[in-house]
Write an enzyme that holds these catalytic residues in place. Sequence first.
Site, PDB file in Angstrom:
ATOM      1  N   ARG A  62       0.852  -1.198   0.000  1.00 31.06           N
ATOM      2  CA  ARG A  62       0.000   0.000   0.000  1.00 31.06           C
ATOM      3  C   ARG A  62       0.885   1.245   0.000  1.00 31.06           C
ATOM      4  O   ARG A  62       0.614   2.225  -0.684  1.00 31.06           O
ATOM      5  CB  ARG A  62      -0.963   0.016   1.200  1.00 31.06           C
ATOM      6  CG  ARG A  62      -1.670   1.355   1.356  1.00 31.06           C
ATOM      7  CD  ARG A  62      -2.933   1.348   2.205  1.00 31.06           C
ATOM      8  NE  ARG A  62      -2.845   0.492   3.361  1.00 31.06           N
ATOM      9  CZ  ARG A  62      -2.123   0.763   4.461  1.00 31.06           C
ATOM     10  NH1 ARG A  62      -1.450   1.885   4.552  1.00 31.06           N
ATOM     11  NH2 ARG A  62      -2.087  -0.077   5.467  1.00 31.06           N
ATOM     12  N   TYR A  71     -16.485  16.344 -14.820  1.00 31.70           N
ATOM     13  CA  TYR A  71     -16.874  14.929 -14.845  1.00 31.70           C
ATOM     14  C   TYR A  71     -17.911  14.639 -13.739  1.00 31.70           C
ATOM     15  O   TYR A  71     -17.766  15.121 -12.611  1.00 31.70           O
ATOM     16  CB  TYR A  71     -15.619  14.061 -14.647  1.00 31.70           C
ATOM     17  CG  TYR A  71     -15.908  12.593 -14.652  1.00 31.70           C
ATOM     18  CD1 TYR A  71     -16.217  11.928 -15.844  1.00 31.70           C
ATOM     19  CD2 TYR A  71     -15.904  11.853 -13.477  1.00 31.70           C
ATOM     20  CE1 TYR A  71     -16.504  10.575 -15.846  1.00 31.70           C
ATOM     21  CE2 TYR A  71     -16.192  10.501 -13.474  1.00 31.70           C
ATOM     22  CZ  TYR A  71     -16.499   9.868 -14.661  1.00 31.70           C
ATOM     23  OH  TYR A  71     -16.796   8.531 -14.656  1.00 31.70           O
ATOM     24  N   ASP A  83      -7.799  18.318 -14.561  1.00 35.66           N
ATOM     25  CA  ASP A  83      -8.046  16.964 -15.048  1.00 35.66           C
ATOM     26  C   ASP A  83      -7.608  16.938 -16.514  1.00 35.66           C
ATOM     27  O   ASP A  83      -8.208  17.583 -17.366  1.00 35.66           O
ATOM     28  CB  ASP A  83      -9.539  16.648 -14.890  1.00 35.66           C
ATOM     29  CG  ASP A  83      -9.896  15.229 -15.295  1.00 35.66           C
ATOM     30  OD1 ASP A  83      -9.194  14.659 -16.153  1.00 35.66           O
ATOM     31  OD2 ASP A  83     -10.891  14.695 -14.765  1.00 35.66           O
ATOM     32  N   LYS A  88      -8.792   5.797 -19.516  1.00 35.42           N
ATOM     33  CA  LYS A  88      -9.113   6.290 -20.858  1.00 35.42           C
ATOM     34  C   LYS A  88      -7.890   6.151 -21.770  1.00 35.42           C
ATOM     35  O   LYS A  88      -7.434   5.052 -21.997  1.00 35.42           O
ATOM     36  CB  LYS A  88      -9.631   7.732 -20.754  1.00 35.42           C
ATOM     37  CG  LYS A  88     -10.649   7.944 -19.622  1.00 35.42           C
ATOM     38  CD  LYS A  88     -11.959   7.198 -19.835  1.00 35.42           C
ATOM     39  CE  LYS A  88     -12.838   7.117 -18.589  1.00 35.42           C
ATOM     40  NZ  LYS A  88     -13.175   8.381 -17.953  1.00 35.42           N
TER      41      LYS A  88
HETATM   42  C1  LIG Z   1     -13.613   8.745 -16.634  1.00 32.27           C
HETATM   43  C2  LIG Z   1     -13.215  10.066 -16.133  1.00 32.27           C
HETATM   44  C3  LIG Z   1     -12.945  10.287 -14.766  1.00 32.27           C
HETATM   45  C4  LIG Z   1     -13.122   9.204 -13.719  1.00 32.27           C
HETATM   46  O1  LIG Z   1     -12.203   8.182 -13.891  1.00 32.27           O
HETATM   47  P1  LIG Z   1     -12.481   6.647 -13.470  1.00 32.27           P
HETATM   48  O2  LIG Z   1     -11.248   5.962 -13.905  1.00 32.27           O
HETATM   49  O3  LIG Z   1     -13.720   6.212 -14.204  1.00 32.27           O
HETATM   50  O4  LIG Z   1     -12.704   6.626 -11.996  1.00 32.27           O
HETATM   51  C5  LIG Z   1     -12.523  11.543 -14.381  1.00 32.27           C
HETATM   52  N1  LIG Z   1     -12.387  12.549 -15.266  1.00 32.27           N
HETATM   53  C6  LIG Z   1     -12.653  12.391 -16.584  1.00 32.27           C
HETATM   54  C7  LIG Z   1     -12.481  13.542 -17.509  1.00 32.27           C
HETATM   55  C8  LIG Z   1     -13.071  11.150 -17.059  1.00 32.27           C
HETATM   56  O5  LIG Z   1     -13.358  11.005 -18.348  1.00 32.27           O
END
Ligand SMILES: *Cc1c(COP(=O)(O)O)cnc(C)c1O
Length: 386
Positions: A46, A98, A170, A195
């Site tokens: 961890r 998001y 982000d 992604k």
């Molecule tokens: C999918 C997404 C998230 C969240 O990520 P997870 O891996 O699904 O927890 C956050 N920000 C954006 C822009 C996203 O497309």
Amino acid sequence: MRIETLLLHNGNELDPQTGASSVPIYQASTFHQFDIDKPGQFDYSRSGNPTRQALEDTIAKLEGGCRGFAFASGMAAISTVFLLLSKGDHIIVSQDVYGGTYRILTQVLSRFGIDSTFVNTTKTEAITQALRPNTKAIYIETPSNPTLKVTDLSEIVRIAKENKLLSIVDNTFLTPYYQRPLAFGFDIVVHSATKFLGGHSDVVAGLVAVRDEQLADQMKTLQNAFGAVLGVQDSWLILRGLKTLQARLDISSKNAEKLAVWLQEHKEVEKVYYTGLEEHEGHRIQCKQASGHGAVLSFDVGSGEKVRQLLQKIRLPIVAVSLGSVESILSYPALMSHAAMPKEVRLKHGITDGLLRFSVGLENVEDLMEDLSQALDSKVSFAVAR
Ligand SMILES: *Cc1c(COP(=O)(O)O)cnc(C)c1O
């Protein structure tokens, strides 16, 4: 070194012990201490694991940060970053952030005395009007989802510096291949590595990169305390995905650009959102701060019925939430990512019943056009369906 080379040569491409051509998967929860008075680099997974460490070092290098952190999901990464805030603090957030980020702020952190205000961060006045004496951070997403609004990175850094705010972005949609916000002066970059970084719709993961050592120490403590770390197999898969990031993004972004231009000319399409189109509101700022426009576009076919008709007929893209994969993914924000948003608010943000988001993959672009053509043009069955 330039980003294309860094994706492959970042200090983590080889196992120094054996010369193996990829980082070993250290499937271990704990580490033997050879000398109790001289603790080794790792003690418990961890707190740290060599495979995860390789990924953490890699994202730090790619984003130009001083340290990186890997989490069990994008939301685990984002939630852990929010733990830098304390009771009584206030945060300013991009309006069309998001959905999961909106949820943790409004349903969870609000209960711990952390307030958030959602504003259109493409407008300086909207941000400065939202400032309060207890505002501690600003959190943006650019381009935003699904209408790809572009926030000016330099402007956010200027406001953040002037008001001593922590600046967080982000960077999921563009990845460090196209946009590196730390170079503009941002403090923290977060990613859903689920992604583009993973890139194959087979891992859920989150990453963080930070600018300075003090923040890195704080994040390290929070990561270990909260414990939402990424497992070693998934860390390895993200490391593998990163090696082809350039190749994947080059092709899918080129496809996206061609599709955006093509969709714009299509008589069944009312509006196309893609920052690569000159008429897109954010085009100029995007060109200034990013080296590409990415592989995500949105288009409006005018009504929910037309969306249903298209989704029934489309053959190549999968119809799903998520984005950033080798295969094309079509999603329907009104019923998927933005279903929880009240209809009036959704419509005000341009997320109409006819809007589809298209994360363009690596298929031959003409096959994608032919597929979209047959799905868009089937007027006859549409008339019958009505
Ligand atoms: C999918 C997404 C998230 C969240 O990520 P997870 O891996 O699904 O927890 C956050 N920000 C954006 C822009 C996203 O497309």
